[in-house]
Motif scaffolding. Structure first.
Motif, mmCIF file in Angstrom:
data_model
loop_
_atom_site.group_PDB
_atom_site.id
_atom_site.type_symbol
_atom_site.label_atom_id
_atom_site.label_comp_id
_atom_site.label_asym_id
_atom_site.label_seq_id
_atom_site.Cartn_x
_atom_site.Cartn_y
_atom_site.Cartn_z
ATOM 1 N N ASN A 91 40.848 47.789 37.901
ATOM 2 C CA ASN A 91 41.209 46.506 38.546
ATOM 3 C C ASN A 91 42.386 45.859 37.828
ATOM 4 O O ASN A 91 42.217 45.010 36.968
ATOM 5 N N ASP B 50 45.100 50.792 37.178
ATOM 6 C CA ASP B 50 45.063 50.870 38.630
ATOM 7 C C ASP B 50 44.440 52.199 39.052
ATOM 8 O O ASP B 50 44.078 53.041 38.219
ATOM 9 N N VAL B 51 44.325 52.395 40.352
ATOM 10 C CA VAL B 51 43.648 53.571 40.907
ATOM 11 C C VAL B 51 44.324 54.874 40.493
ATOM 12 O O VAL B 51 43.652 55.836 40.088
ATOM 13 N N TYR C 136 35.876 47.178 40.004
ATOM 14 C CA TYR C 136 37.077 47.363 40.819
ATOM 15 C C TYR C 136 37.436 46.129 41.645
ATOM 16 O O TYR C 136 38.199 46.214 42.598
ATOM 17 N N GLN D 28 39.552 42.843 42.029
ATOM 18 C CA GLN D 28 40.805 42.304 41.524
ATOM 19 C C GLN D 28 40.845 40.786 41.713
ATOM 20 O O GLN D 28 39.982 40.219 42.398
ATOM 21 N N SER E 178 40.046 47.224 44.591
ATOM 22 C CA SER E 178 40.843 48.444 44.473
ATOM 23 C C SER E 178 40.380 49.470 45.495
ATOM 24 O O SER E 178 39.219 49.473 45.922
ATOM 25 N N ASP E 179 41.278 50.349 45.872
ATOM 26 C CA ASP E 179 41.013 51.335 46.921
ATOM 27 C C ASP E 179 40.264 52.527 46.321
ATOM 28 O O ASP E 179 40.867 53.509 45.876
#
Length: 249
Positions: free
Chosen positions: A186, A192-193, A213, A215, A221-222
């Protein structure tokens, strides 16, 4: 009728939230229950372990009180004094880095053990290793090197990694023989991812759960992208997506 429909709509979320994941070990089953954000509960051989206990004591009302709590670092979504205050900790041991202990107001634990990066400790046949958890580069880090922990807990030979708040550091990437991993993603607080997927591909856990995850702005997040990035390059890693943020939360 409207109330009934609302309850029926929410049931799948509560069901996903409450159900433990079961893993066999050399000495009985390990059950891991996702709770909220980075909080989870592990039960093995009559021992109950809480990790990063957060989000209100009511989330734990149907669970056994903890024999052990591990906290990764001092931020409020990991060291949650309000949640701790609602639990019976008189028979509970706490394991945490020094900064957590320095900030801790609730000292009702039966025992408090400081565990720095790189050291390990054994609690009733559960080996606990403290893994460095931090951001890079250090100049702009929200989590400084040497302050917070990730953990590897070993239950009957089954190795479980909790990342805490971190980037994909050399400490993470060099992990070996991880059976189950919980990995944060996050930004701007953690990686990040894409870097999270890259780090997971480096240490190759058998099973991995994205957690932590959410944010800023209550965005997420994906995690579907995380799963795709990992499995496109290594389909043997079992990426399991779970809802850590239910409709009631």
């Amino acid at each position: 009728m409207k109330k009934l429909l609302t309850i029926l709509f929410l049931l799948p979320f509560f069901w996903a939230y409450a159900q433990p994941e079961t893993f066999s070990t050399k000495k009985g089953n390990l059950e891991i229950t996702p709770v909220f954000h980075a909080a989870l509960v592990m039960q093995w051989n009559g021992i109950t372990v809480y990790a990063d206990t957060y989000g209100g004591a009511e989330r734990y009302k149907n669970m056994k009180m903890p024999d052990l709590i591990v906290i990764t670092h001092e931020h409020g979504d990991h060291l949650d004094e309000a949640t701790l205050a609602g639990l019976d900790l008189t028979k509970t041991e706490l394991i945490a880095p020094q900064k957590v202990i320095d900030q801790l107001k609730n000292k009702t634990f039966a025992k408090i053990t400081v565990l720095p990066n790189g050291q390990n400790y054994t609690y009733k046949n559960i080996k606990i290793e403290a893994i460095g958890a931090y951001n890079i580069p250090e100049e702009t880090a929200r989590h400084k090197k040497g302050v917070g922990n990730g953990y590897v807990l070993t239950f009957g030979g089954k190795r479980v990694y909790l990342s805490g708040d971190t980037d994909g550091t050399p400490d993470m990437r060099s992990l070996k023989n991880i059976d189950v991993a919980f990995v944060c993603m996050n930004p701007p607080y953690t990686m990040d991812v894409v870097p999270a997927a890259d780090a997971v591909l480096a240490f190759k856990p058998a099973v991995v759960y994205p957690y932590h995850y959410r944010q800023p702005g209550n965005k997420f997040s994906d995690i579907e992208l995380f799963k795709k990035l990992v499995n496109d390059r290594n389909p043997k890693i079992d990426v399991r997506l779970r809802n850590w943020y239910t409709a009631a939360q």
